[in-house]
Design an enzyme around this catalytic site. Structure first.
Site, mmCIF file in Angstrom:
data_model
loop_
_atom_site.group_PDB
_atom_site.id
_atom_site.type_symbol
_atom_site.label_atom_id
_atom_site.label_comp_id
_atom_site.label_asym_id
_atom_site.label_seq_id
_atom_site.Cartn_x
_atom_site.Cartn_y
_atom_site.Cartn_z
ATOM 1 N N ASN B 97 0.856 -1.189 0.000
ATOM 2 C CA ASN B 97 0.000 0.000 0.000
ATOM 3 C C ASN B 97 0.886 1.231 0.000
ATOM 4 O OD1 ASN B 97 -2.141 1.764 0.327
ATOM 5 N ND2 ASN B 97 -2.276 1.448 2.548
ATOM 6 N N ASP B 307 -4.319 -5.181 11.056
ATOM 7 C CA ASP B 307 -4.775 -4.415 9.888
ATOM 8 C C ASP B 307 -4.394 -2.934 10.054
ATOM 9 O OD1 ASP B 307 -5.873 -4.243 7.388
ATOM 10 O OD2 ASP B 307 -7.936 -3.997 8.067
ATOM 11 N N GLY B 326 -9.535 2.850 7.020
ATOM 12 C CA GLY B 326 -8.466 2.257 7.814
ATOM 13 C C GLY B 326 -8.306 2.834 9.191
#
Lengths: 308, 417
Positions: B97, B307, B326
């Site tokens: 990412n 995560d 997120g």
């Protein structure tokens, strides 16, 4: 003197029953005022209100502005398309810039659900939500209930059906909250593709057959199909939509009673209702518009009295 | 460097010699030199004495995001690794990412070089397709040689079923593993939260559980045809757990993780439109939450992932629809998990999983390389912005009380407290 339980009007779900009654009683007074030859009162001469519209609006914006001016508030208007926000300024910055010019209250329309709630946590002003995405449009629901009360005497115990694009409609959501809070029975009617899967969790029933829905109800609130909010086609053509969910004169006459027809506007004549229905005696569409000013005067007045 | 851990309670489930024993542990130049009831500290030793000191093998996370290169404002590799260390993690997989997307061996080498000489080991995940665009396979073999441990188009659904089929076949020559994000893009549409009574009340666009389940069912169908190794990085619905359980009964080589947030929160937290709860996959309902915890306990779900997704305030302090997805996770992972599970189960989960990605697992014995985490399972605290050492502060756990305080790690011969 009674006052509202909230400092902002962000949605009907944040109000209680007494709040709604207080708004209606206050609106009764203002409705009398706006029917006088001098339609203006000096009540809010020391209050400045900014109408901030990030989405197009004609009647809501006009209605708020008239309500503000009839209360003698100072008014500034700001309209921004989404593209100008994309140039870089955040919502908080935009509003804080306006507030730094000593504004007491913000009336905001915004395309994103929760934008009013978000703003109320970050800026120091009283916020009135004039529509936030598919979330709420509280003054519309208040004026709708007020109009039902005016026409039928009360909202409690009445059968109300909301017809059309429930999935994309803040008007539907606020109306459901307002009507349930006042003890009405509520059904929603429309294509299954425009019906939120969990809508019954709000205490309403789903009816997919328009004729059956109309036979059941005292009032039908006809919503506009919001093509601009649809990412894909939820029904094949407006022609086919109108065949299933459009109200016309012959359908109304086939019922064994006279129901009240409402519409929050703007109307797509020939789609959700035909002209002969919109302009008929059963329609209270123009009364809704008139009541909108009185309701907004009441809300602004009651929230302004809580400032300071 | 010599470090002596004094009176440390060892949590090493499965280790018959040391599990649940209180011992002094002497580490010399990164090697566990001695484990005994009492060790006198040799000269020049750093002696570590802490309240209710517990020690376990170092913790592992199969999917962490930082930001470097491209999004350094979110998190840098150096600070991200420091955060990981202080959160108890000695080994992490880094999600692809970043910008540009890591789809070549040189991009992988950049990441491993940046992480050299740190206390925490960083293992990059490369893109599965060129630029993560979901069209053509990236040079997976070359990336694997450069240090990539898995391949993933980060949180993008693989819409082309044939591409997944080819990827799962291709990586079998070099024992690669493919991550597939479980979300059908068309069914998801413009949704950004769980489709539920909460999204209905809030007027937010819903993502049906169907979007996840449909994709998992498809992926498992493909896996049954191709063979190979598949990992589903973020499970969020009850039916997804059932689908994976069924696949495991069929002996398919599939593993999966659940984000720690989904074990603690359900969609009701969205009522205030708090963008720290805007997660992908979205937080689901209470029954899903229960099924995920049960899936962890019965082994259907293999791993928990923090995560960890740092997002700068500019992308979070905005209207809900406009906010990025997120939440931070590393710094709250232990405190959150320790509240949901018994300590032993919690440590088992935090220490397992390396072998799935071909990473060496540390051992707890004299003479072994020291990869240790130091913590106090009884330490209670409230998560605040000031406590967070991450560059970004977007934690779903802000103002949440957590039980389980991490002191730090001893790994690669470095002590980070």
């Amino acid at each position: 003197m009674s006052e509202l339980s909230v400092n902002h009007l962000l949605g009907i779900k944040y109000l209680n029953k007494q709040d709604i009654e207080l708004i209606f009683e206050t609106a009764d007074h203002f409705k009398e005022v706006i029917n006088r030859s001098i339609k203006k009162v000096p009540t809010l001469r020391d209050i400045t209100i900014a109408n901030i519209f990030f989405e197009n609006s004609t009647r809501t914006k006009l209605s708020f502005e008239l309500a503000e001016k009839r209360l003698s508030a100072d008014v500034v208007n700001f309209s921004a398309s989404q593209s100008s926000v994309k140039k870089g300024e955040t919502l908080i910055d935009t509003v804080n810039n306006i507030l730094s010019m000593k504004v007491d209250m913000v009336v905001m329309r915004h395309p994103n659900p929760g934008a009013g709630v978000f703003l109320s946590k970050h800026v120091d002003a009283s916020i009135i939500n004039a529509g936030d995405g598919a979330h709420e449009h509280p003054t519309q629901a208040l004026l709708d209930s007020y109009s039902i009360r005016e026409k039928l005497g009360s909202v409690k115990g009445k059968n109300i059906v909301i017809v059309g694009d429930i999935l994309h409609s803040r008007v539907a959501l606020s109306n459901i909250f307002a009507l349930k809070l006042q003890g009405a029975n509520v059904k929603v009617c429309g294509p299954k593709t425009l019906m939120p899967k969990h809508i019954e969790s709000l205490g309403v029933q789903v009816e997919t057959n328009l004729k059956k829905a109309l036979e059941w109800c005292d009032v039908a609130n006809m919503l506009r199909v919001q093509n601009e909010r649809m990412d894909i086609s939820y029904f094949p053509t407006t022609r086919e939509y109108a065949q299933q969910f459009g109200v016309n004169k012959s359908l109304l006459e086939s019922l064994n009673k006279e129901i009240v027809i409402m519409h929050p506007g703007p109307i797509n004549r020939g789609v959700e209702i035909t002209s002969d229905v919109a302009d008929s005696n059963q329609s209270i569409i123009l009364e809704q518009v008139e009541n909108g000013v009185a309701i907004r005067m009441a809300v602004i007045y009651l929230l302004a009295s809580k400032i300071k | 460097m010599k470090v002596l851990l004094k009176s440390a309670k060892i949590i090493a489930p499965g280790n018959k010699v040391y599990h649940n024993k209180k011992r002094d542990i002497l580490v010399n130049d990164g090697i566990i030199e001695k484990i005994a009831a009492s060790i006198t500290s040799p000269k020049g030793t750093s002696v570590i004495e802490r309240t209710n000191l517990h020690v376990s093998l170092g913790w592992f996370d199969s999917g962490v995001c930082f930001g470097e290169p491209g999004f350094e404002e979110r998190e840098t590799i150096a600070n991200g690794l420091k955060v990981a260390a202080k959160s108890g993690f000695t080994d992490i997989l880094l999600n692809p990412n970043t910008h540009p997307s890591p789809d070549t061996s040189s991009a992988i080498v950049f990441l491993t070089d940046k992480a050299k000489n740190h206390a925490v080991n960083l293992f990059p995940i490369g893109n599965m397709s060129v630029q993560g665009a979901g069209e053509n396979l990236a040079e997976l073999f070359d990336m694997k040689k450069a240090g990539a441990v898995a391949f993933y188009d980060y949180k993008h659904a693989i819409t082309n079923a044939n591409l997944l089929k080819i990827a799962l076949l291709y990586v079998q020559n070099f024992d690669g593993i493919i991550f597939s994000y479980p979300q059908n893009a068309e069914v998801r549409g413009k949704g950004n939260v769980d489709e539920s009574e909460v999204s209905t009340r809030l007027g937010l666009k819903g993502i049906p559980a169907l979007a996840e389940e449909l994709q998992i069912a498809r992926d498992l169908f493909i896996l049954e045809y191709t063979g190979g190794k598949l990992h589903i990085p973020t499970l969020s619905t009850a039916k997804s757990v059932k689908l994976v359980a069924e696949a495991k009964r069929k002996k398919l080589d599939v593993s999966c993780s659940v984000p720690v947030h989904h074990l603690v929160f359900d969609h009701s937290v969205l009522e205030e439109f708090d963008t720290n709860f805007k997660l992908s996959p979205p937080l689901r309902g209470k029954s899903d939450q229960k099924a995920l915890i049960k899936g962890l306990q019965d082994g259907t779900i293999d791993f928990v992932t923090a995560d960890h997704t740092p997002i700068d305030v500019e992308q979070k302090r905005v209207e809900f629809d406009n906010a990025a997805y997120g939440s931070l996770g590393l710094e709250s992972a232990f405190g959150a998990l320790n509240q949901q599970l018994q300590l032993e189960a919690c440590i088992t989960l935090l220490t397992k999983g390396r072998e799935r990605f071909g990473i060496p697992t540390p051992e707890f014995k004299e003479g072994a390389t020291a990869g240790l985490t130091l913590f106090n399972p009884e330490g209670e605290y409230t998560q605040t912005e000031n406590r967070l050492e991450s560059t970004s502060k977007n934690s779903a756990f802000l103002n949440h009380t957590l039980k389980g305080e991490v002191y730090g790690i001893l790994n690669n011969g470095q002590l980070i407290l």
